[in-house]
Motif scaffolding. Structure first.
Motif, mmCIF file in Angstrom:
data_model
loop_
_atom_site.group_PDB
_atom_site.id
_atom_site.type_symbol
_atom_site.label_atom_id
_atom_site.label_comp_id
_atom_site.label_asym_id
_atom_site.label_seq_id
_atom_site.Cartn_x
_atom_site.Cartn_y
_atom_site.Cartn_z
ATOM 1 N N VAL A 9 -3.653 -39.945 -5.369
ATOM 2 C CA VAL A 9 -4.531 -41.106 -5.510
ATOM 3 C C VAL A 9 -5.264 -41.368 -4.191
ATOM 4 C CG1 VAL A 9 -4.701 -43.551 -6.092
ATOM 5 C CG2 VAL A 9 -2.968 -42.115 -7.206
ATOM 6 N N PRO A 10 -6.585 -41.134 -4.124
ATOM 7 C CA PRO A 10 -7.336 -41.514 -2.924
ATOM 8 C C PRO A 10 -7.533 -43.033 -2.896
ATOM 9 C CG PRO A 10 -8.496 -39.839 -4.240
ATOM 10 C CD PRO A 10 -7.424 -40.422 -5.099
ATOM 11 N N VAL A 59 2.796 -48.856 -9.700
ATOM 12 C CA VAL A 59 3.060 -48.411 -8.333
ATOM 13 C C VAL A 59 1.961 -48.893 -7.383
ATOM 14 C CG1 VAL A 59 3.618 -46.430 -6.874
ATOM 15 C CG2 VAL A 59 4.056 -46.319 -9.339
ATOM 16 N N PRO A 60 2.274 -49.821 -6.463
ATOM 17 C CA PRO A 60 1.296 -50.189 -5.427
ATOM 18 C C PRO A 60 1.100 -49.010 -4.473
ATOM 19 C CG PRO A 60 3.075 -51.814 -5.618
ATOM 20 C CD PRO A 60 3.518 -50.600 -6.353
ATOM 21 N N VAL A 61 -0.160 -48.605 -4.257
ATOM 22 C CA VAL A 61 -0.412 -47.412 -3.452
ATOM 23 C C VAL A 61 -1.294 -47.673 -2.231
ATOM 24 C CG1 VAL A 61 -0.010 -45.730 -5.272
ATOM 25 C CG2 VAL A 61 -2.270 -46.779 -5.049
ATOM 26 N N GLY A 62 -2.049 -48.759 -2.220
ATOM 27 C CA GLY A 62 -2.912 -49.031 -1.078
ATOM 28 C C GLY A 62 -4.247 -49.582 -1.511
ATOM 29 N N ALA A 63 -4.977 -50.132 -0.560
ATOM 30 C CA ALA A 63 -6.224 -50.824 -0.864
ATOM 31 C C ALA A 63 -7.280 -49.886 -1.426
ATOM 32 C CB ALA A 63 -6.753 -51.491 0.405
ATOM 33 N N GLY A 64 -7.840 -50.281 -2.580
ATOM 34 C CA GLY A 64 -8.956 -49.553 -3.164
ATOM 35 C C GLY A 64 -8.589 -48.255 -3.833
ATOM 36 N N ALA A 65 -7.489 -48.235 -4.607
ATOM 37 C CA ALA A 65 -7.109 -47.024 -5.343
ATOM 38 C C ALA A 65 -8.258 -46.624 -6.261
ATOM 39 C CB ALA A 65 -5.838 -47.283 -6.151
ATOM 40 N N LEU A 66 -8.890 -45.480 -5.991
ATOM 41 C CA LEU A 66 -10.178 -45.200 -6.604
ATOM 42 C C LEU A 66 -10.119 -44.168 -7.723
ATOM 43 C CD1 LEU A 66 -13.190 -45.837 -6.548
ATOM 44 C CD2 LEU A 66 -13.467 -44.135 -4.748
ATOM 45 N N ASN A 67 -9.598 -42.998 -7.453
ATOM 46 C CA ASN A 67 -9.545 -41.928 -8.450
ATOM 47 C C ASN A 67 -8.146 -41.325 -8.467
ATOM 48 O OD1 ASN A 67 -12.347 -41.611 -9.594
ATOM 49 N ND2 ASN A 67 -12.870 -41.418 -7.424
ATOM 50 N N VAL A 68 -7.970 -40.288 -9.260
ATOM 51 C CA VAL A 68 -6.656 -39.642 -9.327
ATOM 52 C C VAL A 68 -6.836 -38.190 -9.757
ATOM 53 C CG1 VAL A 68 -6.275 -40.438 -11.698
ATOM 54 C CG2 VAL A 68 -4.319 -39.776 -10.305
ATOM 55 N N GLU A 90 -1.876 -54.332 -16.101
ATOM 56 C CA GLU A 90 -1.500 -54.405 -14.686
ATOM 57 C C GLU A 90 -2.624 -54.033 -13.723
ATOM 58 O OE1 GLU A 90 2.001 -53.830 -17.267
ATOM 59 O OE2 GLU A 90 0.111 -52.765 -17.035
ATOM 60 N N ILE A 91 -3.750 -53.553 -14.223
ATOM 61 C CA ILE A 91 -4.802 -53.126 -13.300
ATOM 62 C C ILE A 91 -6.005 -54.055 -13.372
ATOM 63 C CG2 ILE A 91 -4.108 -50.709 -13.399
ATOM 64 C CD1 ILE A 91 -6.563 -50.169 -15.121
ATOM 65 N N LYS A 92 -6.695 -54.148 -12.234
ATOM 66 C CA LYS A 92 -7.973 -54.842 -12.146
ATOM 67 C C LYS A 92 -9.015 -53.840 -11.666
ATOM 68 C CE LYS A 92 -5.856 -59.283 -10.770
ATOM 69 N NZ LYS A 92 -5.806 -59.795 -12.135
ATOM 70 N N SER A 93 -10.195 -53.891 -12.268
ATOM 71 C CA SER A 93 -11.280 -52.966 -11.920
ATOM 72 C C SER A 93 -10.814 -51.526 -12.077
ATOM 73 C CB SER A 93 -11.782 -53.208 -10.497
ATOM 74 O OG SER A 93 -12.269 -54.510 -10.340
ATOM 75 N N GLY A 94 -10.550 -51.139 -13.322
ATOM 76 C CA GLY A 94 -10.126 -49.771 -13.603
ATOM 77 C C GLY A 94 -11.180 -48.773 -13.146
ATOM 78 N N THR A 95 -10.735 -47.703 -12.485
ATOM 79 C CA THR A 95 -11.690 -46.711 -11.987
ATOM 80 C C THR A 95 -11.258 -45.285 -12.277
ATOM 81 O OG1 THR A 95 -10.602 -46.956 -9.831
ATOM 82 C CG2 THR A 95 -12.702 -48.094 -10.120
ATOM 83 N N GLY A 96 -10.019 -44.933 -11.957
ATOM 84 C CA GLY A 96 -9.587 -43.548 -12.084
ATOM 85 C C GLY A 96 -8.604 -43.329 -13.207
ATOM 86 N N ILE A 97 -8.600 -42.108 -13.757
ATOM 87 C CA ILE A 97 -7.644 -41.767 -14.803
ATOM 88 C C ILE A 97 -7.342 -40.273 -14.748
ATOM 89 C CG2 ILE A 97 -9.333 -41.283 -16.630
ATOM 90 C CD1 ILE A 97 -7.409 -42.818 -18.552
ATOM 91 N N GLY A 98 -6.075 -39.916 -14.981
ATOM 92 C CA GLY A 98 -5.675 -38.517 -15.002
ATOM 93 C C GLY A 98 -4.525 -38.329 -15.968
ATOM 94 N N ASN A 116 -12.590 -40.623 -1.342
ATOM 95 C CA ASN A 116 -13.413 -40.932 -2.508
ATOM 96 C C ASN A 116 -13.012 -40.200 -3.779
ATOM 97 O OD1 ASN A 116 -15.910 -42.666 -2.783
ATOM 98 N ND2 ASN A 116 -16.598 -40.858 -3.901
ATOM 99 N N HIS A 117 -12.540 -38.952 -3.662
ATOM 100 C CA HIS A 117 -12.292 -38.159 -4.873
ATOM 101 C C HIS A 117 -11.347 -37.009 -4.540
ATOM 102 C CE1 HIS A 117 -13.414 -35.422 -8.313
ATOM 103 N NE2 HIS A 117 -13.403 -36.585 -8.934
ATOM 104 N N ALA A 118 -10.687 -36.489 -5.574
ATOM 105 C CA ALA A 118 -9.803 -35.338 -5.406
ATOM 106 C C ALA A 118 -9.826 -34.505 -6.679
ATOM 107 C CB ALA A 118 -8.377 -35.790 -5.088
ATOM 108 N N THR A 119 -9.588 -33.203 -6.522
ATOM 109 C CA THR A 119 -9.554 -32.301 -7.675
ATOM 110 C C THR A 119 -8.414 -31.304 -7.495
ATOM 111 O OG1 THR A 119 -10.901 -30.822 -9.061
ATOM 112 C CG2 THR A 119 -11.165 -30.611 -6.680
ATOM 113 N N PHE A 120 -7.800 -30.877 -8.597
ATOM 114 C CA PHE A 120 -6.650 -29.966 -8.582
ATOM 115 C C PHE A 120 -7.133 -28.550 -8.859
ATOM 116 C CE2 PHE A 120 -2.889 -28.288 -11.139
ATOM 117 C CZ PHE A 120 -2.161 -27.941 -10.018
ATOM 118 N N ASP A 121 -6.552 -27.562 -8.151
ATOM 119 C CA ASP A 121 -6.997 -26.180 -8.334
ATOM 120 C C ASP A 121 -6.176 -25.402 -9.353
ATOM 121 O OD1 ASP A 121 -4.609 -25.638 -7.034
ATOM 122 O OD2 ASP A 121 -5.509 -24.464 -5.397
ATOM 123 N N GLY A 122 -5.148 -26.035 -9.934
ATOM 124 C CA GLY A 122 -4.333 -25.356 -10.930
ATOM 125 C C GLY A 122 -3.239 -24.487 -10.344
#
Length: 472
Positions: A411-412, A391-400, A351-359, A439-445
């Motif tokens: 998802v940014p 899940v459609p989330v918006g143009a250019g779903a980049l990372n997670v 279902e994805i094109k141009s895979g970029t992010g994974i979590g 561009n990017h996001a990180t979780f603080d736990g």
């Protein structure tokens, strides 16, 4: 031409061959007159002032490389999208049309037909989902402008600090910093500019250029050893800095990690992993000795491709099980046992094109995989490779970035300017403003996400910011 005159809807998967056949049959019915075709045709079109196309958007088109005086018609499904345009003395033209309000998201083949002389091309028009802002009452957002060219962020639980990378421009990059940011105030407490990089031999026929610096892009934190790992993408390598004062601990040699993108640390096992874009492997390092270990080779499973065509992008780690997950640009996911250094499986997320992010959600054991080209996040069961939700989330779903305790993924969406919050059941909990080019996001736990975005120029007030997002 009004939107009402356009095709009733865009069809995502209508074959280009079928469109061409329909046009040919229509022309034959009226007895076409063939003319001399254009020799060495170089015409092409591009979108101007339309960074994101959603249903109902007016699309502005610029053409260049056409033959002066050439008549150009844009059509979809055999129906004209706009009045014919004429290429000027420089072979250029401008036109516009409006995408129907009910057009589905996806790649739509727009046929560009030219006469005098005859030529044609097909332009894939990407229509992105229009996901409105929502759920802003459920989250508290605090933002601070940092420095130009932000790329990634990584959180230190030991010091409650966020380490952020920045790099400006294309090689040779001379402006780059590693920042140490207070997680509560979002103030920069320390910053360092990387050392000068070695000069490279110029390409044949080109002049030598200044080498620039070891610009930093990806970032990962090692609290066990008090260090920060970064990727030097332009020099194909990685480096290690000290958290306390941002002093360089080790700069690995150029070429160690080809086009290094991400880096993350498995503190329990004393290893750091980096994704080399275009190289079918995961690079591995010992975080105590700071020595390179044998790489973990990954082979693609896509039929018709060379086994070396797996190109890793983002990576994430299930720290409890020691499994590393990597997504490729072609949409494959590799599941790697970091203890043995072996690949357990590779499967494709259709279902994805141009895979970029994974979590990875370490509680539910569900993967969130983003497609920058398909504007979606897909929730996958990594044990079976089965897609659970798209899940459609918006143009250019980049990372997670995943908040496993709450079962949320952030998802940014770089082109849409939003950060979409999705739960493990595939429901959008919120769609939050992300500023310019998230561009990017990180979780603080502990419940908060730190997101960074880029800017469209130094005067962009909504760009180059760090934003803390916390559930209310």
């Amino acid at each position: 031409m009004s939107a009402a005159q356009l095709p009733s809807r865009f069809r995502v998967a209508r074959p280009v061959a079928a469109i061409g056949l329909a046009l040919l049959l229509s022309a034959c019915a009226t007895g076409p007159s063939f003319e001399a075709p254009a020799d060495d045709f170089k015409g092409r079109i591009s979108l101007v002032d339309t960074p994101v196309v959603v249903p109902g958007t007016e699309v502005k088109i610029a053409g260049q490389g056409f033959v002066p005086g050439q008549q150009v018609q844009l059509s979809y499904g055999g129906v004209a999208l706009a009045a014919p345009a004429t290429a000027d003395a420089e072979g250029k033209f401008r036109t516009a049309f409006t995408v129907p309000a009910n057009a589905p998201a996806g790649q739509h083949p727009v046929v560009v037909s030219a006469t005098k002389p005859a030529a044609a091309l097909v332009h894939p028009l990407k229509v992105s989902p229009n996901v409105p802002l929502s759920g802003q009452d459920k989250f508290a957002l605090s933002s601070q402008k940092l420095v130009q060219g932000l790329y990634q962020a990584a959180y230190s639980a030991k010091t409650d600090r966020v380490f952020v990378t920045s790099a400006v421009g294309r090689p040779p990059v001379t402006q780059s910093q590693l920042l140490k940011v207070n997680a509560q105030t979002l103030a920069v407490e320390a910053a360092v500019t990387p050392a000068a990089a070695p000069a490279r031999a110029p390409a044949p026929g080109q002049q030598a250029r200044a080498p620039g610096v070891f610009a930093v892009y990806g970032v990962g934190v090692d609290d066990s050893n008090g260090t920060v790992w970064v990727t030097n993408t332009r020099q194909d390598t990685v480096a290690v800095y000290r958290q306390s004062d941002l002093q360089l601990v080790k700069q690995f040699a150029p070429g160690t990690v080809p086009h290094a993108r991400d880096v993350l640390v498995d503190e329990a096992r004393g290893k750091a992993f980096s994704s080399p874009v275009g190289h079918p492997a995961i690079k591995v390092f010992d975080t105590r000795s700071l020595q390179e270990l044998p790489e973990i080779k990954v082979q693609t499973t896509i039929k018709g491709r060379d086994a070396k065509d797996f190109s890793p992008m983002s990576i994430d780690l299930d720290r409890a099980s020691g499994k590393l997950y990597a997504v490729s640009g072609a949409g494959e996911v590799a599941v790697i046992d970091t203890r043995s250094g072996t690949v357990e499986k590779v499967f494709i997320v259709e279902e994805i094109k141009s895979g970029t992010g994974i979590g990875i959600d370490e509680r539910s054991k569900r993967l969130f995989v983003t497609g920058q080209g398909s504007d979606n996040v897909v929730i996958v069961d990594p044990a079976t490779g089965k897609t659970l939700h798209d899940v459609p989330v918006g143009a250019g779903a980049l990372n997670v970035a995943v908040d496993a305790p709450r079962g949320l993924a952030y998802v940014p969406n770089r082109a849409a300017g939003t950060v979409t919050v999705v739960n493990t059941n595939g429901q959008i909990v919120a769609n939050l403003p992300g500023g310019t080019l998230p561009n990017h996001a990180t979780f603080d736990g502990k419940g908060s996400i730190y997101a960074v975005n880029k800017a469209r120029g130094a005067d962009d007030a909504q760009g180059d910011r760090i934003t803390r997002i916390s559930p209310r």
